[in-house]
Design a protein around this motif. Structure first.
Motif, short mmCIF file in Angstrom:
data_model
loop_
_atom_site.label_atom_id
_atom_site.label_comp_id
_atom_site.label_asym_id
_atom_site.label_seq_id
_atom_site.Cartn_x
_atom_site.Cartn_y
_atom_site.Cartn_z
N UNK A 1 0.82 -1.22 0.00
CA UNK A 1 0.00 0.00 0.00
C UNK A 1 0.84 1.26 0.00
N UNK A 2 2.07 1.15 0.47
CA UNK A 2 2.92 2.35 0.54
C UNK A 2 3.55 2.64 -0.82
N UNK A 3 3.94 1.60 -1.55
CA UNK A 3 4.69 1.85 -2.79
C UNK A 3 3.86 2.63 -3.82
N UNK B 1 1.40 9.80 -0.78
CA UNK B 1 2.06 10.25 0.45
C UNK B 1 1.60 9.40 1.61
N UNK B 2 2.26 9.56 2.74
CA UNK B 2 1.88 8.77 3.91
C UNK B 2 2.22 9.56 5.18
N UNK B 3 1.64 9.10 6.29
CA UNK B 3 1.93 9.78 7.56
C UNK B 3 2.33 8.75 8.60
N UNK B 4 3.18 9.18 9.53
CA UNK B 4 3.60 8.34 10.64
C UNK B 4 3.26 9.10 11.92
N UNK C 1 6.68 10.46 -0.26
CA UNK C 1 6.52 11.54 0.70
C UNK C 1 5.94 10.97 1.99
N UNK C 2 6.58 11.24 3.09
CA UNK C 2 6.14 10.69 4.37
C UNK C 2 6.38 11.75 5.43
N UNK C 3 5.37 11.94 6.27
CA UNK C 3 5.53 12.94 7.33
C UNK C 3 5.37 12.28 8.69
N UNK D 1 -5.28 6.54 2.04
CA UNK D 1 -3.92 7.03 2.36
C UNK D 1 -3.31 6.14 3.46
N UNK D 2 -2.11 5.58 3.22
CA UNK D 2 -1.51 4.75 4.27
C UNK D 2 -0.97 5.60 5.43
#
Ligand code: M6R
Length: 606
Positions: free
Chosen positions: A457-459, A463-466, A490-492, A511-512
């Protein structure tokens, strides 16, 4: 950033230079080049791309010179190209350079007026022309001194001369440079790692110094040209295994090595018989320190943020954290009873070094947490706490992150005990938990298949959030950084409680989002924040620890559970699946995992 190698010998040096450049490639991999002196001329080969291409190009010609310099580049001035690759040469001089010459525009103007013609867009080329100019009327040593006085900025240099078939000049200001000693040959290297396969006898240049290497002699000079005596250090044999073994990538190997690196570090600092922490010659007593400031860059900064949490939990000290590139330009209030802690895997990061230097100039108490114990940051700190991880070659920091966190935790715990902020019973309990950490980290490695299925799901995501709170927030930042630098997604990383103050607007269907919610004091709060993102369509990967309590699992897309242990140590266990998430996502996308685009391992420029 960028790697330098120089060899003067009684036999041809090009193949040894190529072998050393392969080791240095983690410092820069935009372009590579080599120059040797042969038959009174400079023989130069350069290319865009990797050392392998350079090696192929060299195999087509004969490079028989017995003195030479080589370079791997991480572009600063001028795009990565063959023309901008180092060495840069005139008829008589060839130069490799790490760092940045800040006044290159002015110097270039002066040199162009004197009739010099420039071929590249680099700042480095001014060095070549300055020496060429000064050599017209000065001897070699005076020309070098004059040239060095003209340069502003940071640099490490390797220089060879058409008319000196046995001689290399090395010079440093800001960027590190080492000299190695061998039988009938001597070496120059931007770090000792590149020299280790040839020698374990090393000296380091101090800031402002330069050296003259011949195959049978080495001389060091200060910035005024006075001779300097140098100690020859023997490198430990500990760090000699630099190959990937059966692993596809150094990063995979370094992730899997973490239980062992934890064990090594614990063996160094924990007295298992007396159940105590040994900080080995810690130079200050408890009354001399009332606050600490932790400083680092990138992943090392994240371990500083993590340490703030532990120092605040375990001690009554005031704790501040700063990014080195910010700290060095801030109008700081230097306090005598503050301990400044510098965290760096390489020990050569330019901004972290500059922050340390600033503290040293203000006579502050300085301590460093480093992996490379021969590094500039280690050498120039009052006290060093090594992390004992062994060489970390993958550009993405993994085992060093765990090592930094572990040493900082051990440090905080010991200070807490010395200061009587923690009672003996709790201290011993925490030491016991530390003793089982390596085994628990090993179990976290078993999350591999779960992580592999999650990363699909990320690839494909935009964008993604942590998200995390408390000690999980620095881990969220680190997880996001890994995904950015390796999988270019893009990951925040965000404090879970802050989402509703803006970033919640980013959440859309599918959105993951990684939610880090171990069963600690923040668990219920983070779970509420998780519900807020799920309600807005997020696909949540929850990372928590095993527990007999019911875990909230409604509408969670995937869940990964690590083992249970003391709350303080859960970040170590949770970091592993996040490292693997970035690794497998990058692998799926077919990216160069050990050498991600635009990056280099050791950032020795500002
Ligand atoms: O060698 P250092 O620990 O001082 O390096 C600091 C950062 O450049 C480094 O952690 C960087 O953020 C890594 N590529 C992250 O994986």
């Amino acid at each position: 950033m960028c790697g330098i190698i120089g060899i003067t010998s009684n036999k041809p040096v090009s193949s040894s230079i190529i072998n050393s450049l392969k080791k240095l490639e983690y410092r820069g991999y935009d372009s590579a080049g080599i120059a040797t002196i042969l038959d009174g001329g400079i023989n130069e080969v350069k290319c865009e791309g990797r050392v392998k291409t350079l090696e192929n190009n060299i195999s087509k010609i004969k490079m028989l010179g017995t003195v030479g310099i080589g370079h791997v580049r991480w572009a600063t001035h001028g795009a990565p190209s063959t023309l901008n690759a180092h060495p840069h040469s005139s008829e008589s001089v060839s130069v490799v350079h790490n760092g940045i010459i800040e006044n290159s525009t002015l110097l270039k103007k002066f040199l162009v007026e004197k009739g010099h013609k420039f071929k590249s867009q680099t700042d480095t080329e001014v060095i070549v022309h300055l020496i060429t100019e000064y050599l017209k009327e000065n001897d070699l040593k005076s020309s070098i001194l004059k040239m060095l006085k003209k340069l502003h900025g940071s640099f490490a240099l390797g220089i060879i001369f058409k008319d000196e078939p046995d001689l290399i000049i090395g010079a440093r200001r800001g960027s590190p440079l080492a000299v190695g000693y061998g039988p009938n040959e001597n070496y120059l290297g931007s770090d000792s790692y590149a020299l280790k396969s040839m020698t374990n006898k090393i000296s380091y240049l101090n800031d402002g110094e330069f050296c003259i290497l011949k195959k049978n002699s080495v001389e060091f000079f200060d910035e005024s040209g006075n001779k300097v005596n140098k100690k020859i250090l023997e490198l430990s044999s500990e760090d000699t295994s630099y190959d990937k073994g059966d692993y596809k990538h150094f990063m995979a190997k370094e992730i899997e090595e973490q239980p062992q690196t934890i064990k090594n570090c614990i063996n160094e600092y924990l007295d298992k018989i007396n159940k105590d922490i040994n900080l080995l010659n810690f130079p200050w007593n408890k009354n001399e320190i009332s606050s600490v400031t932790l400083i680092g860059c990138g992943t090392a900064y994240h371990s500083c943020l993590m340490a703030k949490h532990w120092f605040e939990q375990l001690t009554k000290l005031d704790v501040y954290v700063d990014i080195a590139s910010e700290f060095r330009y801030r109008n700081n209030r230097f306090k005598k009873d503050n301990l400044y802690i510098f965290v760096s895997q390489s020990g050569e990061t330019a901004d972290t070094y500059a922050a340390l230097d600033l503290c040293n100039k203000n006579n502050m108490k300085t301590c460093s947490v480093v992996n490379v114990v021969e590094s500039s940051i280690a050498r120039d700190s009052n006290f060093v706490l090594p992390i004992h991880c062994g060489p970390e070659i993958g550009v993405a920091s993994t085992k060093a992150f765990l090592g930094q966190m572990l040493v900082l935790y051990i440090f905080a715990l010991k200070l807490s005990y010395i200061r009587k902020d923690i009672d003996k019973e709790n201290y011993l309990k925490k030491i016991n938990s530390l003793l089982s950490l390596s085994e628990l980290v090993k179990k976290s490695l078993d999350t591999d298949s779960q992580v592999q299925s999650a990363c699909n799901s990320f690839v494909d995501a935009k964008g993604s959030m942590f998200l995390g709170r408390g000690s999980s927030f620095p881990i969220a930042l680190e997880g996001a950084l890994k995904l950015k630098e390796l999988a270019y997604i893009h990951a925040e990383g965000y404090p879970a409680g802050e989402m509703k103050h803006g970033p919640l607007a980013l959440i859309e269907d599918g959105m993951p989002v990684v939610v880090i919610a171990p069963r600690d004091d923040y668990y219920n709060k983070t779970i509420s924040n998780m519900q807020e993102v799920i309600a807005r369509g997020a696909k949540v990967l929850l990372i928590t620890n095993k527990s007999t309590d019911e875990v909230f699992s409604e509408n969670i897309w995937q869940k990964i559970e690590v083992e249970n242990t003391d709350q303080d140590l859960l970040p170590f266990l949770i970091t592993i699946p996040l490292q693997k998430l970035a690794y497998h996502s990058a692998l799926k996308k077919g990216y160069d995992i050990d050498k991600p685009r635009n990056l280099a391992k050791s950032v020795t420029v500002e």
